[in-house]
Design a protein around this motif. Sequence first.
Motif, PDB file in Angstrom:
ATOM      1  N   THR A  65       3.556-100.972 -42.861  1.00  0.00           N
ATOM      2  CA  THR A  65       2.313-100.250 -43.154  1.00  0.00           C
ATOM      3  C   THR A  65       2.014 -99.273 -42.023  1.00  0.00           C
ATOM      4  N   ARG A  67      -0.860 -96.437 -41.446  1.00  0.00           N
ATOM      5  CA  ARG A  67      -2.114 -95.970 -42.041  1.00  0.00           C
ATOM      6  C   ARG A  67      -2.125 -96.370 -43.519  1.00  0.00           C
ATOM      7  N   SER A  68      -2.402 -95.439 -44.425  1.00  0.00           N
ATOM      8  CA  SER A  68      -2.545 -95.830 -45.832  1.00  0.00           C
ATOM      9  C   SER A  68      -1.260 -95.624 -46.637  1.00  0.00           C
ATOM     10  N   SER A 160      -9.808 -93.719 -46.925  1.00  0.00           N
ATOM     11  CA  SER A 160      -9.758 -94.250 -48.286  1.00  0.00           C
ATOM     12  C   SER A 160      -8.791 -93.445 -49.130  1.00  0.00           C
ATOM     13  N   ALA A 197      -4.390-104.023 -46.208  1.00  0.00           N
ATOM     14  CA  ALA A 197      -4.589-102.582 -46.353  1.00  0.00           C
ATOM     15  C   ALA A 197      -4.209-102.137 -47.749  1.00  0.00           C
ATOM     16  N   TYR A 198      -4.872-101.100 -48.224  1.00  0.00           N
ATOM     17  CA  TYR A 198      -4.414-100.375 -49.406  1.00  0.00           C
ATOM     18  C   TYR A 198      -3.420 -99.312 -48.948  1.00  0.00           C
ATOM     19  N   THR A 199      -2.338 -99.175 -49.702  1.00  0.00           N
ATOM     20  CA  THR A 199      -1.371 -98.125 -49.407  1.00  0.00           C
ATOM     21  C   THR A 199      -1.187 -97.267 -50.654  1.00  0.00           C
ATOM     22  N   ASN A 220      -9.997 -98.402 -47.072  1.00  0.00           N
ATOM     23  CA  ASN A 220      -9.437 -99.029 -45.871  1.00  0.00           C
ATOM     24  C   ASN A 220     -10.452 -98.878 -44.743  1.00  0.00           C
ATOM     25  N   SER A 224      -8.503-102.850 -41.101  1.00  0.00           N
ATOM     26  CA  SER A 224      -7.323-102.769 -41.949  1.00  0.00           C
ATOM     27  C   SER A 224      -6.068-102.668 -41.085  1.00  0.00           C
TER      28      SER A 224
END
Length: 419
Positions: A65, A67-68, A160, A197-199, A220, A224
């Motif tokens: 991971t 960041r996103s 986000s 986290a959302y990716t 995020n 996160s």
Amino acid sequence: MYEFASKLTIPLVPIINRPLDKAQSINGTLLPEGFVGLYVDQLPLNPWVSSEHCNGHDVLVFASTWRSTHAVLSLDVQARKLSRHSPVDGTASYSVISASGDLVVATKSTPAQPPVLVLGRASKPADSTQIAIQWHDIGKPQDTGLEWCIVPGDRDSCESIFVYPAKHSAATRYFWTDSNPESRPLVVQPHGGPHSAYTLDFSPMTAALVQLGFGVLLVNFTGSLGFGQDAVLAQIGQCDTLSLNEIQHAARAVQQSGGGDPAATVYVGGSYSGYTGALLAGTAPGFYRGIALRNPVISIGENAAMTDIPDWCWAELGLDYDFANPPEITPQAFAKMWDASPSRLVDRVVDPMLLLLGASDRRVPHQQSLNYYYRLKAAAKADVQCKIYPDVGHPLDTIEAERDSFVSIARFFAKSLGK
């Protein structure tokens, strides 16, 4: 790395407190610009590229991971060099399946594109210090009619992913009744954990909500993974305040940019983001037209006595926990847990709420949510519904539970928004 001859353990990649502003060597390992640290869910089945294609070096390939997104990284053990092999502009997420010889099999996806297979060929020219991976798409991308963008947060440790319909269509008419983006309903959906986290990986649930006409904001917040260790630790002791402020900031940013209707904004969350949703129901009544929660943490003190990870209830509040000598839930500790719990705000809840609970959940046992449901019904200020799935655990991930929970959420939002 463990050296059998010397019996020494040598760290190859250090913990990174803040993303690196330039490529640099730390403890003998060269790290790339922007590196945030390693956040690896699971190594591939076979992560090693054949040494004969890398000048005799041992090279580990995996996804982490960043960041996103999920980025493909390689670690050259002998050269002590970490490299990135997926787009640095974060245009897609990659998951490494396995390596064989000089080939790396992976998948590539975005919030608008389901995963497609990609094949990489790894090499290290004799005159280069850099491992190279040339990617070739095997699968053909599918047109889903979705678009997405990254929404910056109010600090560098949060951002986000906003996913929305490319245009008004026969499908989106169910919730988006005209072609004006400002009238489009908005789903605010933070992740659980809180340290996950959302990716940019494709999500069927997100895509389905967007196909129905929603804009979906995947938040995020600080805490996160993928933003450095300082961001992870910043959440500790502030789980009931910091992420709430950042969730609301992200929602308002999309509303104010014309990406979603402030009068048609709803919330969905599970586990920790169920916790933040229940807190927002009590601290920001009226902001959301409907709040759907999957196995939320409602009372941290009750959860500490029942959960299979009691240390979570202590650690997230900044309290010490000794695995060798687990602490008692003293009146003082329970008071701190109570002050950070949605339970204490039940009388302030006025927004419609849907609770989706797994009867066999050991992570966040459902009794606390049932008690919350009964208290909300008694207060008679909010329209509250509750569904319990027998023999289903924390993720609500059986086929029947996934199907029914999604349909229930869509119908609940339709009722809450008057659709």
